[in-house]
Design an enzyme around this catalytic site. Structure first.
Site, PDB file in Angstrom:
ATOM      1  N   LYS A 199     -80.449 -82.340 -27.356  1.00  0.00           N
ATOM      2  CA  LYS A 199     -79.670 -81.103 -27.329  1.00  0.00           C
ATOM      3  C   LYS A 199     -78.323 -81.277 -28.042  1.00  0.00           C
ATOM      4  CE  LYS A 199     -82.788 -78.687 -25.183  1.00  0.00           C
ATOM      5  NZ  LYS A 199     -83.502 -77.628 -25.895  1.00  0.00           N
ATOM      6  N   TYR A 210     -83.242 -86.136 -23.339  1.00  0.00           N
ATOM      7  CA  TYR A 210     -83.063 -84.673 -23.426  1.00  0.00           C
ATOM      8  C   TYR A 210     -81.647 -84.331 -23.928  1.00  0.00           C
ATOM      9  CZ  TYR A 210     -83.094 -79.804 -21.720  1.00  0.00           C
ATOM     10  OH  TYR A 210     -83.018 -78.440 -21.620  1.00  0.00           O
TER      11      TYR A 210
END
Ligand code: NDP
Length: 248
Positions: free
Chosen positions: A160, A156
């Site tokens: 990002k 994740y």
């Protein structure tokens, strides 16, 4: 004061959470809103009815943001249905948290595809209509985790962090065409995504947030309204954290 009167916005992942708040806020500010979802068709249709009642044009599209061909078809459909595209918000995102020693290739690929490749897919196809109308605003939903990193979120956080580099590059590449691109980096916002976290993790976050509360989806949406509107006309290539000072 309506800040987005008659602009056309496409918001990915608009059926729930931050995306649903974005869709509603943009409509409140006079924008015509196209939005996508993956499987929540009943929620999406209820939002369309709500928005139509507010006097703006609204339509929901089932479209996988991680698919290049579906993204191309989606942008073409939105331009055909709405006539133009002024704002794109790449909001759709997922988590598949686990420690690196346990992370599977599938968990890595799924998160990178949904969160990062999606930003390429949608932005790439949105540029043409934006260039045609001599301007546009792209807002990508990052996370403070993309700046700080977080144990158990390597997939994740990488997605990002990638969004931040992508957004800065696109801002430099497309500035001469009056197309702006920024990243909004939320901290801990109350949605279905954060409801998945256990009590202990939530309490640990809360004790570290200087504003002493979690954020609301509307508080992220308001920053996006600013960035999409003419009030943000000279803001591009930036990463704006909305995190109650958790990351400074
Ligand atoms: P939610 O899980 O509440 O909602 C996710 C939305 O994305 C849903 O509308 C979902 O559709 C849609 N979606 C998921 N996968 C796809 C896909 N492949 N294609 C199209 N749409 C998809 O998430 P949040 O509202 O919490 O998060 C929104 C964004 O904000 C994400 O990018 C997330 O990483 C980011 N963020 C959130 C934080 C938080 O604290 N909540 C913190 C930092 C960043 P469906 O309903 O059909 O499943």
């Amino acid at each position: 004061m309506k800040l987005l009167q008659d602009k056309v916005a496409l918001i990915t992942g608009g059926s729930r959470g931050i995306g649903a708040a974005l869709v509603r806020r943009f409509a409140e500010h006079g924008a015509h809103v196209a939005f996508t979802y993956r499987s929540s068709s009943a929620e999406a249709e209820a939002i369309v009815t709500e928005l139509t009642g507010m006097g703006v044009k609204a339509k929901a599209y089932q479209s996988d943001a991680g698919s290049y061909t579906e993204a191309e078809a989606l942008i073409n459909a939105v331009v055909a249905d709405f006539g133009q595209l002024d704002v794109l918000i790449n909001n759709a995102g997922i988590t598949q948290d686990t420690l690196m020693l346990r992370m599977t290739e599938e968990q890595w690929d799924k998160v990178i595809s949904t969160n990062l490749k999606s930003v390429f897919n949608l932005s790439k196809h949105a540029l043409r209509p934006m260039m045609k109308s001599r301007g546009g605003a792209i807002i990508n939903m990052g996370s403070i985790v993309g700046i700080t990193g977080n144990a158990g979120q390597a997939n994740y956080a990488a997605s990002k962090a990638g969004i931040i580099g992508f957004s800065k590059s696109l801002a430099k590449e497309m500035g001469s065409r009056n197309i702006r691109c920024n990243t909004v980096a939320p901290g801990f916002i109350e949605t279905d995504m954060t409801d998945q976290l256990d009590e202990k993790t939530r309490d640990a976050y809360l004790s570290n947030i200087p504003l002493k509360r979690f954020g609301k989806a509307n508080e992220v949406a308001d920053v996006c309204v600013f960035l999409a509107s003419d009030m943000g006309a000279y803001v591009s290539g930036q990463t704006i954290s909305v995190c109650g000072a958790l990351h400074t």
